[in-house]
Design an enzyme around this catalytic site. Structure first.
Site, mmCIF file in Angstrom:
data_model
loop_
_atom_site.group_PDB
_atom_site.id
_atom_site.type_symbol
_atom_site.label_atom_id
_atom_site.label_comp_id
_atom_site.label_asym_id
_atom_site.label_seq_id
_atom_site.Cartn_x
_atom_site.Cartn_y
_atom_site.Cartn_z
ATOM 1 N N ASP A 96 1.123 -1.501 0.091
ATOM 2 C CA ASP A 96 -0.017 -0.098 0.002
ATOM 3 C C ASP A 96 1.125 1.120 -0.371
ATOM 4 O OD1 ASP A 96 -2.254 1.798 0.625
ATOM 5 O OD2 ASP A 96 -2.044 1.369 2.827
ATOM 6 N N ASP A 135 3.379 1.187 3.380
ATOM 7 C CA ASP A 135 2.700 0.963 4.453
ATOM 8 C C ASP A 135 3.069 -0.526 5.436
ATOM 9 O OD1 ASP A 135 1.483 0.452 7.167
ATOM 10 O OD2 ASP A 135 -0.375 1.450 6.144
ATOM 11 N N ASP A 174 0.796 5.228 0.263
ATOM 12 C CA ASP A 174 -0.279 6.259 0.467
ATOM 13 C C ASP A 174 0.359 7.599 0.100
ATOM 14 O OD1 ASP A 174 -3.466 6.228 1.825
ATOM 15 O OD2 ASP A 174 -2.156 8.062 1.532
#
Lengths: 382, 338
Positions: free
Chosen positions: A99, A288, A101
């Site tokens: 992930d 992450d 972001d």
């Protein structure tokens, strides 16, 4: 997460457009082995329901149309008994998920498009302090990512893909890229050979991608008494992180003397170690780690609506040309009135909307986007 | 072309399938250990075992038949002594002995084919790890998932994937590293062979030697070291400061704090008390989670404190000088109670 300012009218509006979407999009083509997954969802009152399972996609869609959740999640893990309590699920493996972001890139443009919304009264504040309107509520932030954000995150995504394909040897056919539905990308790796990796092994991969824990010794600089010695590793410096660092330092397998001078110029072993840390962070990708390491986590379901934006978690076949504001904006075009809480400009489905903080007639997908972001309320005006 | 390992090579690896086959083919009966001519095997096994208990790798190497017999008697002696610490220590030193032979064999072997065979025998047959030998560089390579499954359990930072030579899904290792990768598993393999041995009757000659060794060594292994914590490590102090300020602590930090406190002997009630200042404190949920971590709920497995390596990955490490060489926060500020 939907916050306090969402009145019953806002929630009813969102539920209606979400329900229409789930009724018209029944396929979920990127959901594999549905019967082995744990599902969960967040209701509009923020309550999270977990440990549910479906025999097939039809059952899942029926549940979505009936209950219309704000967010829908499914496990990266495959279970024998997915609806049992966590220790009795019979874990059979899990996809490896990354992930990235936009928030974690700490981009300088963030302040230009970040809004601070009061948890108590819903007022949009210019700064993350106590609400200037009610003087009571703390604020949470919401952002409308800009083009610069998108370019930067795509660059990181490409770096991640290079790690996966070139270093870890994962075949392209096993990697699916999704826009998260808000401000990031999810990479689902469903290579059967890595499904059984435990969370320690996954943490090892995370550190590899982030660039965490690279030792001076790996590039041939060893601590010796109060100083250091140069001894290049027998297995070479032409692959993986060693290659990246060697290239950054401008050295090869025969550059012992040059390396010695570089270390001396950095202030010895400790100084060189600090330089390496900066170098690895720069060359790594800020994924992450907790997402990747967790083997029991539930993730946003591909094809579902993200309750933070009203956009969908959409498959991204061509990273370079992908525009989330077009390709992930899937809600209805029918027009409704909204009361924006601040002046803003957004582009969705190739249409640009310039809104003042006054009553506006906009397509439902714009209204949903703004309401989910806490930047507008639905109006009953006809 | 079929290549086989010779008996001189097999002598170094008496735990391989061939050794069991040898015993089976010769129709050897355990009672034969009571015959006078077998006493030198029993004495040799005892000598090896004592060497290992003193912390030395037994490096004498004899003929294949002698080695296979010695290995078998060693296992019987250890089983018969019945002390856990003896089983653990001897398993580890037996693994280190193999490690020494294997490193030399792989380094000295010039034939790539023979090197591949040796690697296959040890790694694939015993541990299901598919290791190949690179034809040009003669360096060993294994797939990233195979590597991760082994290396992620090792605490030294050098084993982290980032510190390895990685390309196209393979991790490249030199001979020493390849062998070290299986040290723990080899030790566990030998240990499990001892544990799983089911013997109706141990020959009297071996039993009396085992009794002698037990008397000699049991005194050394009756106590367990006890420790007390004089100071919390910086990662725990940091988490405590955040909690005490009434700020929100991430899930991973809560896990670290609770497992640490339980590991140093705090009660479930003590740990729940620590979390009372959390902004989202809910006694019912906290109790459930702490009891779960303490092994009193759910799987009934007590959770371990995350390693320093893990905490670094999760940005929970605030190392100070005293943290150097520690692999787990639990080691910080620990003093032995005498």
């Amino acid at each position: 997460m939907i916050q306090v300012q969402n009145t019953e009218e806002n929630i009813n509006f969102l539920r209606n457009v979400f329900r229409k979407y789930y009724f018209e999009n029944k396929d979920f083509p990127y959901l594999y082995s549905v019967e082995k997954r744990e599902f969960g969802y967040r209701k509009f009152d923020s309550l999270v329901i977990r440990h549910i399972s479906f025999k097939n996609t039809g059952e899942l869609v029926a549940e979505l149309v009936r209950n219309v959740p704000l967010d829908v999640y499914y496990s990266n893990a495959y279970y024998g008994l997915p609806s049992n309590p966590i220790n009795e699920k019979q874990w059979e493996g899990a996809d490896l998920i990354f992930d990235i972001d936009i928030k974690d890139l700490n981009l300088p443009c963030a302040h230009e498009h970040t809004y601070y919304i009061c948890n108590t009264c819903g007022h949009v504040n210019p700064e993350p302090k106590l609400c200037v309107n009610c003087n009571k509520g703390k604020t949470y932030d919401t952002s409308i990512p800009c083009k610069k954000c998108l370019t930067s995150i795509k660059k990181e995504a490409q770096k991640l893909l290079d790690f996966l394909y070139c270093d870890l040897g994962i075949k392209e056919k096993f990697v699916e890229i999704f826009f998260s539905g808000n401000a990031g990308f999810h990479f689902h790796v469903n290579d059967p050979s890595i499904r059984s990796l435990d969370s320690y092994s996954r943490a090892n991969v995370t550190d590899y991608i982030i660039g965490n824990g690279f030792m001076c010794e790996s590039i041939g600089v060893r601590k010796y008494r109060n100083g250091f010695v140069i001894k290049l590793p027998k297995s070479g410096i032409v692959t993986g992180w060693r290659k990246k660092i060697a290239s950054n330092l401008g050295i090869n397998q025969k550059s012992e003397l040059k390396l010695k001078k570089i270390v001396e110029a950095s202030g010895g072993y400790e100084g060189f170690r600090n330089e390496l840390k900066k170098m690895t962070r720069k060359n790594g990708v800020p994924i992450d780690g907790q997402v990747t390491n967790d083997i029991h986590r539930v993730f946003r379901l591909p094809g579902s609506i993200n309750g933070k934006s009203g956009l969908t978690k959409a498959k991204c076949d061509d990273l370079e040309s992908f525009n989330p504001n077009n390709e992930a904006c899937m809600l209805s075009d029918s027009e409704v009135y909204v009361n924006p809480k601040t002046k803003l400009k957004i582009t969705l489905k190739n249409n640009t909307f310039r809104l003042d903080d006054a009553l506006e007639k906009v397509p439902s997908y714009v209204a949903a986007y703004l309401i989910c972001k806490g930047l507008a309320s639905i109006s009953n005006a006809q | 072309m079929s290549i086989k390992l010779g008996s001189s090579e097999l002598a170094k690896y008496p735990f391989l399938q061939e050794a069991s086959e040898y015993i089976h083919e010769t129709k050897f009966d355990f009672e034969e250990f009571n015959r006078p001519e077998m006493i030198h095997i029993i004495n040799r096994a005892a000598e090896k075992l004592e060497s290992e208990l003193k912390g030395n790798v037994y490096s004498n190497l004899d003929e294949y038949e002698i080695e296979v017999m010695t290995f078998m008697v060693s296992l019987l002696l250890i089983k018969s002594i019945g002390l856990e610490e003896v089983s653990r220590k001897c398993s580890l030193f037996e693994a280190m002995r193999v490690e020494k032979f294997l490193t030399t064999d792989l380094s000295n072997e010039r034939s790539i084919e023979k090197k591949r065979l040796l690697v296959q025998k040890i790694f694939l047959e015993l541990f299901k790890i598919n290791i190949d030998v690179d034809s040009t560089s003669s360096i060993c390579k294994l797939s990233v998932p195979d590597y991760l499954q082994r290396a992620s359990k090792m605490n030294e930072q050098e084993w982290k994937l980032i510190n390895r030579s990685v390309k196209d899904g393979y991790v490249y290792l030199d001979t020493d590293e390849t062998v070290r990768l299986i040290r723990n598993e080899l030790s566990n393999l030998i240990y499990s062979r001892i544990k799983n041995m089911k013997i109706v009757e141990i020959p009297i000659s071996i039993k009396s030697k085992a009794d002698e060794l037990r008397t000699k060594y049991s005194g050394r292994y009756v106590y367990r070291n006890q420790f007390k914590i004089l100071e919390y490590p910086p990662c725990i102090k940091h988490a405590m400061e955040i909690i005490n300020k009434g700020e929100n602590l991430p899930h991973s930090a809560r896990f670290m704090l609770a497992t640490y406190m339980l590991a140093i002997g705090k009660t479930v009630e003590d740990v729940i008390d620590i979390f009372k200042n959390s902004p989202d404190y809910n006694e019912k949920i906290t109790r459930y989670q702490v009891e779960h971590l303490a092994g009193k709920k759910g799987s009934h497995i007590k959770y371990s404190v995350p390693s320093c390596d893990r905490l670094r990955s999760e940005d929970l490490c605030f190392a100070v000088k005293e943290c150097e060489n520690l692999i787990n926060p639990i080691q910080f500020g620990r003093r032995k109670i005498i």
